[in-house]
Design an enzyme around this catalytic site. Structure first.
Site, mmCIF file in Angstrom:
data_model
loop_
_atom_site.group_PDB
_atom_site.id
_atom_site.type_symbol
_atom_site.label_atom_id
_atom_site.label_comp_id
_atom_site.label_asym_id
_atom_site.label_seq_id
_atom_site.Cartn_x
_atom_site.Cartn_y
_atom_site.Cartn_z
ATOM 1 N N LEU A 1 0.848 -1.197 0.000
ATOM 2 C CA LEU A 1 0.000 0.000 0.000
ATOM 3 C C LEU A 1 0.885 1.248 0.000
ATOM 4 O O LEU A 1 1.683 1.452 0.911
ATOM 5 C CB LEU A 1 -0.920 0.006 1.222
ATOM 6 C CG LEU A 1 -1.835 -1.222 1.370
ATOM 7 C CD1 LEU A 1 -2.796 -1.015 2.532
ATOM 8 C CD2 LEU A 1 -2.585 -1.516 0.075
ATOM 9 N N ALA B 1 -0.408 4.534 -1.471
ATOM 10 C CA ALA B 1 -1.205 5.585 -2.107
ATOM 11 C C ALA B 1 -1.304 6.870 -1.286
ATOM 12 O O ALA B 1 -1.658 7.918 -1.804
ATOM 13 C CB ALA B 1 -2.605 5.057 -2.389
ATOM 14 N N ARG C 1 1.539 13.757 7.955
ATOM 15 C CA ARG C 1 2.473 14.112 9.032
ATOM 16 C C ARG C 1 3.876 14.433 8.530
ATOM 17 O O ARG C 1 4.712 14.943 9.262
ATOM 18 C CB ARG C 1 2.518 12.955 10.056
ATOM 19 C CG ARG C 1 1.231 12.812 10.839
ATOM 20 C CD ARG C 1 1.082 11.435 11.478
ATOM 21 N NE ARG C 1 0.632 10.422 10.530
ATOM 22 C CZ ARG C 1 0.368 9.148 10.845
ATOM 23 N NH1 ARG C 1 0.541 8.727 12.084
ATOM 24 N NH2 ARG C 1 -0.041 8.306 9.921
ATOM 25 N N THR D 1 -6.610 2.277 4.600
ATOM 26 C CA THR D 1 -5.903 1.068 4.167
ATOM 27 C C THR D 1 -6.877 -0.046 3.748
ATOM 28 O O THR D 1 -6.562 -0.844 2.862
ATOM 29 C CB THR D 1 -4.975 0.563 5.284
ATOM 30 O OG1 THR D 1 -5.696 0.543 6.531
ATOM 31 C CG2 THR D 1 -3.767 1.462 5.456
ATOM 32 N N TYR E 1 3.031 -2.247 4.029
ATOM 33 C CA TYR E 1 2.845 -0.813 3.863
ATOM 34 C C TYR E 1 4.125 -0.225 3.267
ATOM 35 O O TYR E 1 5.237 -0.615 3.651
ATOM 36 C CB TYR E 1 2.538 -0.138 5.208
ATOM 37 C CG TYR E 1 1.177 -0.526 5.794
ATOM 38 C CD1 TYR E 1 0.218 -1.159 5.018
ATOM 39 C CD2 TYR E 1 0.866 -0.219 7.109
ATOM 40 C CE1 TYR E 1 -1.026 -1.499 5.551
ATOM 41 C CE2 TYR E 1 -0.377 -0.552 7.643
ATOM 42 C CZ TYR E 1 -1.309 -1.199 6.865
ATOM 43 O OH TYR E 1 -2.535 -1.533 7.389
ATOM 44 N N GLY E 2 3.946 0.714 2.348
ATOM 45 C CA GLY E 2 5.099 1.292 1.642
ATOM 46 C C GLY E 2 5.957 2.203 2.491
ATOM 47 O O GLY E 2 6.967 2.718 2.015
ATOM 48 N N ARG F 1 34.005 16.627 -13.022
ATOM 49 C CA ARG F 1 32.603 16.386 -13.358
ATOM 50 C C ARG F 1 32.392 16.087 -14.836
ATOM 51 O O ARG F 1 33.313 16.266 -15.651
ATOM 52 C CB ARG F 1 31.746 17.593 -12.940
ATOM 53 C CG ARG F 1 32.165 18.872 -13.609
ATOM 54 C CD ARG F 1 31.495 20.085 -12.977
ATOM 55 N NE ARG F 1 31.953 21.296 -13.631
ATOM 56 C CZ ARG F 1 31.270 21.907 -14.595
ATOM 57 N NH1 ARG F 1 30.115 21.452 -15.002
ATOM 58 N NH2 ARG F 1 31.764 22.998 -15.154
HETATM 59 C C1 UD1 Z 1 -1.032 1.845 10.071
HETATM 60 C C2 UD1 Z 1 -1.955 0.865 10.793
HETATM 61 C C3 UD1 Z 1 -1.519 0.758 12.247
HETATM 62 C C4 UD1 Z 1 -0.085 0.286 12.293
HETATM 63 C C5 UD1 Z 1 0.839 1.170 11.464
HETATM 64 C C6 UD1 Z 1 2.195 0.502 11.319
HETATM 65 C C7 UD1 Z 1 -4.149 1.101 9.719
HETATM 66 C C8 UD1 Z 1 -5.515 1.637 9.813
HETATM 67 N N1 UD1 Z 1 -3.325 1.378 10.712
HETATM 68 O O1 UD1 Z 1 -1.188 3.112 10.662
HETATM 69 O O2 UD1 Z 1 -2.351 -0.177 12.924
HETATM 70 O O3 UD1 Z 1 0.346 0.250 13.640
HETATM 71 O O4 UD1 Z 1 0.303 1.356 10.143
HETATM 72 O O5 UD1 Z 1 3.113 1.322 10.660
HETATM 73 O O6 UD1 Z 1 -3.866 0.410 8.743
HETATM 74 N N2 UD1 Z 1 -2.248 4.029 2.458
HETATM 75 C C9 UD1 Z 1 -2.875 3.881 1.247
HETATM 76 N N3 UD1 Z 1 -4.148 4.364 1.099
HETATM 77 C C10 UD1 Z 1 -4.814 4.978 2.103
HETATM 78 C C11 UD1 Z 1 -4.153 5.142 3.338
HETATM 79 C C12 UD1 Z 1 -2.873 4.638 3.492
HETATM 80 O O7 UD1 Z 1 -2.317 3.320 0.305
HETATM 81 O O8 UD1 Z 1 -5.951 5.391 1.870
HETATM 82 C C13 UD1 Z 1 -0.870 3.538 2.604
HETATM 83 C C14 UD1 Z 1 0.108 4.641 2.915
HETATM 84 O O9 UD1 Z 1 0.705 5.164 1.716
HETATM 85 C C15 UD1 Z 1 1.131 3.968 3.808
HETATM 86 C C16 UD1 Z 1 0.371 2.812 4.429
HETATM 87 O O10 UD1 Z 1 -0.798 2.650 3.690
HETATM 88 O O11 UD1 Z 1 2.219 3.462 3.068
HETATM 89 C C17 UD1 Z 1 0.048 3.052 5.911
HETATM 90 O O12 UD1 Z 1 -0.706 4.233 6.047
HETATM 91 P P1 UD1 Z 1 -0.494 5.220 7.270
HETATM 92 O O13 UD1 Z 1 -1.431 6.346 7.115
HETATM 93 O O14 UD1 Z 1 0.946 5.552 7.428
HETATM 94 O O15 UD1 Z 1 -0.982 4.300 8.495
HETATM 95 P P2 UD1 Z 1 -0.598 4.474 10.038
HETATM 96 O O16 UD1 Z 1 -1.384 5.588 10.608
HETATM 97 O O17 UD1 Z 1 0.858 4.505 10.190
HETATM 98 CA CA CA Z 2 2.595 4.611 8.816
#
Ligand code: UD1
Ligand code: CA
Length: 463
Positions: free
Chosen positions: A8, A10, A15, A80, A101-102, A334
């Site tokens: 994931l 997107a 923050r 997510t 997660y990315g 260079r």
């Molecule tokens: C998320 C988890 C949390 C976990 C943490 C670990 C959820 C709801 N929460 O929180 O339980 O402890 O990761 O790091 O999953 N993304 C999408 N589409 C969206 C939203 C997010 O692709 O609509 C991707 C983001 O680009 C990111 C990843 O999902 O790479 C995680 O999203 P992020 O918002 O960072 O989640 P956390 O609040 O960190």
């Molecule tokens: Ca995160």
């Protein structure tokens, strides 16, 4: 059992306070998502990896396309859980489905393999990686029963006081039975506070259907660091840079202050080379054996052969330095500069698109641009190739064993043949034949007693 992987990527990453998608921010010399894709590729063929893109999707996809992975778009970022819906048709329907997660760049392929194996051995519907954090702020809390089965995952914002005190966190790394995930994913409802669909709700949903969700506990939380702020980005960068430095040290490179150097992942470095503090080795740089890289040097996409000495604060980009040559301190090379065997470049010398032959020297204060300089030629201090006429660049050619006197101005295009001699301070606008001496400067005039005469004249003048 066949395995597909979804990453994931997107989200914007609010923050980070950035105009760029979070997963494009770099740590350890690569974008965050590149690290995750790299780990995933050790478990699955690229066509079985789907990256969900949304924010700056074109840029993220362009970056990852060479890796051969597939993409699914999430045009609106609604969480997510919603991101998973967006890749329903692109990801595998059966077998195992790993979700990453990315924004977790420190993840290792070994840990992912442990997760896969744990799920293969489990009778449950999913396994997720947990760890214990001293400060779990920001992470989802994992509520487990005494048997180690996951009851639910509660996001920070939804925690009551008791749940907030739990320091077992969700790493965001899961392995599902694909058929069960897809069957129940649509039961995820928007969170009442944020309106987002949380993939983490799946733990509770699966349990309600009598499915088992297992936690795989990892002792060292380092790998699981999720990057949400630039502070965490810097932490990840420090860890990744240190990993690279350790890898090089174990292969026989001395690094004097490893915590100060910045070395990109693709850089190679030979045995017994010494890297002084605050060096940056970037891009595709390749360094040979027995070299010394001085403090503050920055080398980008440059080849350095064996036994080369790079002096402190030398900047080299897209260039090649042959064996036993030296450059710096305070030199700049260079755009395809090439320094031949045993050649020497000294302080405040700049080489641009210039080839310096074997044993040639330019030791102090020179600009050598678009020039071809033969073996054994000496370039005096202050020499300038005037390669630009305001419209076009022109070449300077200097043969072998020539001597260019200090402060010579060589107006290109111009050719100076081998074994010739240019007098100091000359401005050379015409070609110089082999073995000739060329002078191009005003003849010196000396007037004996001139100072005394002037003083006497001043005294007789009225004030
Ligand atoms: C998320 C988890 C949390 C976990 C943490 C670990 C959820 C709801 N929460 O929180 O339980 O402890 O990761 O790091 O999953 N993304 C999408 N589409 C969206 C939203 C997010 O692709 O609509 C991707 C983001 O680009 C990111 C990843 O999902 O790479 C995680 O999203 P992020 O918002 O960072 O989640 P956390 O609040 O960190
Ligand atoms: Ca995160």
């Amino acid at each position: 059992m066949n395995l597909s992987i979804v990453i994931l990527a997107a989200g914007l990453g609010t923050r980070m306070r950035s105009k760029h998608a979070k997963v494009l921010h770099r740590a350890g010399g690569l974008a965050l998502v590149e690290h995750v894709v790299g780990a995933a590729r050790e478990l699955a063929a690229p066509e079985r990896i789907v990256v969900v893109t949304g924010h700056q999707a074109e840029d993220v996809e362009a970056l990852l396309r060479p890796q051969g992975v597939r993409f699914a778009r999430q045009t609106e970022q609604k969480g997510t859980g919603h991101a998973m819906e967006c890749c329903r048709s692109a990801a595998g329907a059966n077998g195992l489905l790993m979700v990453l997660y990315g924004d977790t760049p420190l993840l290792s392929a070994e840990t992912l393999m442990r997760l896969r194996d744990a799920q293969v051995e489990s009778a449950g519907a999913a396994t997720l990686i947990t760890t214990v954090l001293d400060d779990p702020t920001g992470y989802g809390r994992v509520i487990v029963d005494p048997q180690g089965n996951v009851n639910e995952i509660v996001e920070q914002k939804d925690c009551n006081a008791e749940q907030r005190a739990v320091n077992v966190i969700n790493s965001g790394i899961y392995c599902f039975r694909a058929d069960v995930l897809w069957k129940h994913l649509s039961e995820v409802k928007p969170n009442p506070i944020s309106g987002e669909y949380y993939l983490t709700d799946m733990a509770r949903i699966l349990r309600c259907h009598g499915q088992v969700v297992r936690a795989l506990h990892i002792d060292d939380p380092t790998e699981l660091l999720g990057i949400n702020t630039r502070i965490e980005l810097a932490e990840a960068d420090t860890i990744l840079r240190m990993r690279k430095a350790r890898e090089l040290m174990l292969s026989g490179v001395t690094i004097e202050r490893p915590e100060t150097v910045t070395i990109d992942p693709a850089v190679t470095c030979g045995q017994d080379t010494i890297i002084e503090p605050f060096v940056r080795l970037l891009g595709q740089t390749k360094i040979g054996d027995n070299c010394r890289i001085g403090t503050g040097a920055v080398l980008e996409s440059t080849v350095v052969e064996d036994r080369v000495s790079i002096g402190p604060y030398t900047l080299v980009a897209d260039s090649h330095i042959e064996a036993e040559a030296s450059a710096g301190p305070f030199a700049r090379l260079r755009m395809g500069a090439h320094v031949g065997l045993k050649a020497r470049i000294g302080n405040f010398v700049e080489l641009k698109k210039t080839h310096l032959g074997a044993g040639a020297k330019s030791q102090h204060l020179a600009y050598l641009g678009d020039a071809e300089i033969g073996a054994g030629t000496n370039i005096g201090a202050g020499t300038i190739t005037c390669n630009y006429d305001g419209e076009k660049k022109h070449n300077t050619k200097i043969g072998k064993h020539a001597f260019i006197g200090s402060n010579a101005t060589l107006v290109a295009p111009v050719e100076i043949a081998s074994d010739s001699y240019i007098a100091a301070g000359s401005t050379i606008t015409q070609d110089v034949p082999e073995g000739a001496l060329s002078l191009g400067r005003a003849r010196q005039a000396t007037k004996p007693g001139w100072v005394a005469k002037r003083r006497a004249k001043k005294k007789t003048e009225p004030a």
